[in-house]
Design a protein around this motif. Sequence first.
Motif, PDB file in Angstrom:
ATOM      1  N   ASP A 181       0.828  -1.206   0.000  1.00 19.18           N
ATOM      2  CA  ASP A 181       0.000   0.000   0.000  1.00 19.18           C
ATOM      3  C   ASP A 181       0.867   1.263   0.000  1.00 19.18           C
ATOM      4  O   ASP A 181       0.448   2.305  -0.518  1.00 19.18           O
ATOM      5  N   ASP A 182       2.093   1.204   0.565  1.00 21.21           N
ATOM      6  CA  ASP A 182       3.006   2.340   0.458  1.00 21.21           C
ATOM      7  C   ASP A 182       3.266   2.670  -1.003  1.00 21.21           C
ATOM      8  O   ASP A 182       3.271   3.839  -1.411  1.00 21.21           O
ATOM      9  N   GLU A 233       1.312  -9.660   0.850  1.00 27.22           N
ATOM     10  CA  GLU A 233       1.173  -8.207   0.684  1.00 27.22           C
ATOM     11  C   GLU A 233       0.018  -7.867  -0.258  1.00 27.22           C
ATOM     12  O   GLU A 233      -0.742  -6.926  -0.009  1.00 27.22           O
ATOM     13  N   GLU A 234      -0.107  -8.620  -1.327  1.00 23.43           N
ATOM     14  CA  GLU A 234      -1.176  -8.362  -2.284  1.00 23.43           C
ATOM     15  C   GLU A 234      -2.541  -8.574  -1.655  1.00 23.43           C
ATOM     16  O   GLU A 234      -3.461  -7.760  -1.839  1.00 23.43           O
ATOM     17  N   ALA A 235      -2.704  -9.654  -0.886  1.00 25.05           N
ATOM     18  CA  ALA A 235      -3.981  -9.925  -0.223  1.00 25.05           C
ATOM     19  C   ALA A 235      -4.309  -8.835   0.795  1.00 25.05           C
ATOM     20  O   ALA A 235      -5.454  -8.361   0.870  1.00 25.05           O
ATOM     21  N   ASP A 236      -3.306  -8.417   1.561  1.00 23.30           N
ATOM     22  CA  ASP A 236      -3.529  -7.361   2.556  1.00 23.30           C
ATOM     23  C   ASP A 236      -3.899  -6.041   1.886  1.00 23.30           C
ATOM     24  O   ASP A 236      -4.783  -5.316   2.362  1.00 23.30           O
ATOM     25  N   ASP A 291       8.138 -15.044  -2.929  1.00 23.25           N
ATOM     26  CA  ASP A 291       6.780 -15.242  -3.440  1.00 23.25           C
ATOM     27  C   ASP A 291       5.743 -15.202  -2.332  1.00 23.25           C
ATOM     28  O   ASP A 291       4.662 -14.600  -2.492  1.00 23.25           O
ATOM     29  N   ALA A 292       6.033 -15.830  -1.203  1.00 22.01           N
ATOM     30  CA  ALA A 292       5.072 -15.852  -0.094  1.00 22.01           C
ATOM     31  C   ALA A 292       4.809 -14.447   0.417  1.00 22.01           C
ATOM     32  O   ALA A 292       3.657 -14.088   0.727  1.00 22.01           O
ATOM     33  N   ARG A 293       5.859 -13.641   0.503  1.00 20.00           N
ATOM     34  CA  ARG A 293       5.681 -12.261   0.970  1.00 20.00           C
ATOM     35  C   ARG A 293       4.824 -11.465  -0.009  1.00 20.00           C
ATOM     36  O   ARG A 293       3.945 -10.702   0.393  1.00 20.00           O
ATOM     37  N   TRP A 294       5.073 -11.629  -1.303  1.00 20.57           N
ATOM     38  CA  TRP A 294       4.265 -10.888  -2.273  1.00 20.57           C
ATOM     39  C   TRP A 294       2.791 -11.280  -2.171  1.00 20.57           C
ATOM     40  O   TRP A 294       1.910 -10.408  -2.180  1.00 20.57           O
ATOM     41  N   ARG A 349       1.795  -7.440 -13.636  1.00 24.95           N
ATOM     42  CA  ARG A 349       2.946  -6.750 -14.237  1.00 24.95           C
ATOM     43  C   ARG A 349       3.717  -5.953 -13.171  1.00 24.95           C
ATOM     44  O   ARG A 349       4.943  -5.862 -13.231  1.00 24.95           O
ATOM     45  N   ILE A 350       2.997  -5.377 -12.213  1.00 25.68           N
ATOM     46  CA  ILE A 350       3.676  -4.676 -11.117  1.00 25.68           C
ATOM     47  C   ILE A 350       4.551  -5.654 -10.340  1.00 25.68           C
ATOM     48  O   ILE A 350       5.688  -5.340  -9.967  1.00 25.68           O
ATOM     49  N   ARG A 351       4.037  -6.853 -10.124  1.00 24.83           N
ATOM     50  CA  ARG A 351       4.826  -7.875  -9.415  1.00 24.83           C
ATOM     51  C   ARG A 351       6.088  -8.232 -10.184  1.00 24.83           C
ATOM     52  O   ARG A 351       7.183  -8.318  -9.599  1.00 24.83           O
ATOM     53  N   ALA A 352       5.928  -8.418 -11.494  1.00 24.69           N
ATOM     54  CA  ALA A 352       7.082  -8.808 -12.306  1.00 24.69           C
ATOM     55  C   ALA A 352       8.185  -7.749 -12.257  1.00 24.69           C
ATOM     56  O   ALA A 352       9.378  -8.070 -12.268  1.00 24.69           O
TER      57      ALA A 352
END
Length: 524
Positions: free
Chosen positions: A466-467, A508-511, A502-505, A489-492
């Motif tokens: 979110d930052d 973070e995406e779900a949150d 991967d687990a952190r991403w 694409r933002i992830r890539a």
Amino acid sequence: MGVWNAKWRTAALPELASRDWDLIVVGGGICGAGILREAARRGWKCLLLEQRDFAWGTSSRSSKMVHGGLRYIAKGQFGLTRASVRERQRLLAEAPGLVEPLSFVMPHRGGFPGPKVFGGLLAVYDALAGRRNHLYYPLQQLRYLVPGLSEGGLRGGTRFFDAVTDDARLVMRVLGEARTDGGEALNGVRVVALQREQGRVTGLEAEDLESGQRFTFRTRAVAQATGAWADRLRAAKGTEHIRPLRGSHLLLPGWRLPLAHAISFMHPADGRPVFVFPWEGATVIGTTDLDHGGGLDQDARISETEVDYLLQACALQFPASGIGRRDVLSTWAGVRPVVSDGEARLKPSDEKREHVLWVEPGCVTLAGGKLTTFRLLALEVLRACAGFVGRALEAGDEPVFKPCVASAVPALSPAQRLRVVGRHGGGIAELVRWVELLGNERVGATDTLWAELAWAAEGELVLHLDDLLLRRTRLGLLLPEGARGELPRIRALCQSLLGWDDARWVREEADYLALWRRCYSLPE
């Protein structure tokens, strides 16, 4: 300025806690950033600590306007208005591309204020700014100026000028200037308590919210610029206190209600000013003014009542547009820190917007204030801190922002150059490197470059998704469903730059998406 990311932060935190500081600023909004910037330019050893993220509170969720406070003239607050209009002119001159002029139109429909009264107020406003800046348009001309405006009872309109900004990027630009001059800034560090010796503040205890570790900092002075949280740490509490007031906004796609000017008018329900204005290629409807009853430690969110209030305002001015809930792209709500004496419960819009300083030995707390006047507020705080620090505060009127050359980004159009230089200032060299790698492609229909997103992930101290999407960039507001469609694409591009597995991403995406649905969309 050196590396400024999460890896640097982890290594730097213990070392920064071991130093002796002249000044520690608590709060990473525009006022805290301004204090750090003015202290750093004077050679003070200074550090800023922000409990969540820079601009997380009011300073990323304001009405985006850099204005002199026209309505304060009617309340007799001439000093506040004079200071504001002069600071507005300074910011327009120093930060083009970040602070931009915006024309406002006030339609006149026979009620108060009429053209003569409003023109008189603007004459005072212009005199304080040192230039004539308004003009009356009869109905025939107003039709061309603002197509689609309701003509019920409409006589004409008055056009005047203020300014608009990306408030979160303004905070980041000011922090960048402070860091260039030797200041340090950390997010995700919550001040737990002030430490006192013989009645004087000598330091503070803080918790790193990322690791749970606690650190003790020593300092000659503490400046609190925590906005709506200002009552939490100060020891002496008198009759004055913070009254948190919520201002909420709706954001529409620009094509749905295209405007070249901000439309200013009084809401028929309560007579307070409402604006419909262009911002970042979209259209904003705002703002409300209500007591905020929710907790301050969670993102504020718009209520159903506020949604109806703002849609009603828009429908009355633009009835043929048919704007409804289905058109809302996103919302935001911020909490204003208004100082109240608590004796008479005034209507929220009747509370004065003047600031106050609460001073105790070793600690100065700034309460209230305006985005436009952050530089003046910072100087006032430093004057109050100077005796604790043992330094004289040299008089000076230096620019907040060091000049940057837009031609330093040759791959971009003139408009894009102006925009990125305004937003990134001294970080433009690093951004140029990313423009050379990624080109000038924009993210979706926004003006944000993929290069800006990459640079923010790499070098603007992003701790959470979110930052990146709500403050370093505004993609979470400007793209449908909080930019959900662009997340792959933002992830890539950004995952490796952020140092996340991967687990952190995934976490973070779900949150982030849960936060967006809860606080930046329409109420469920």
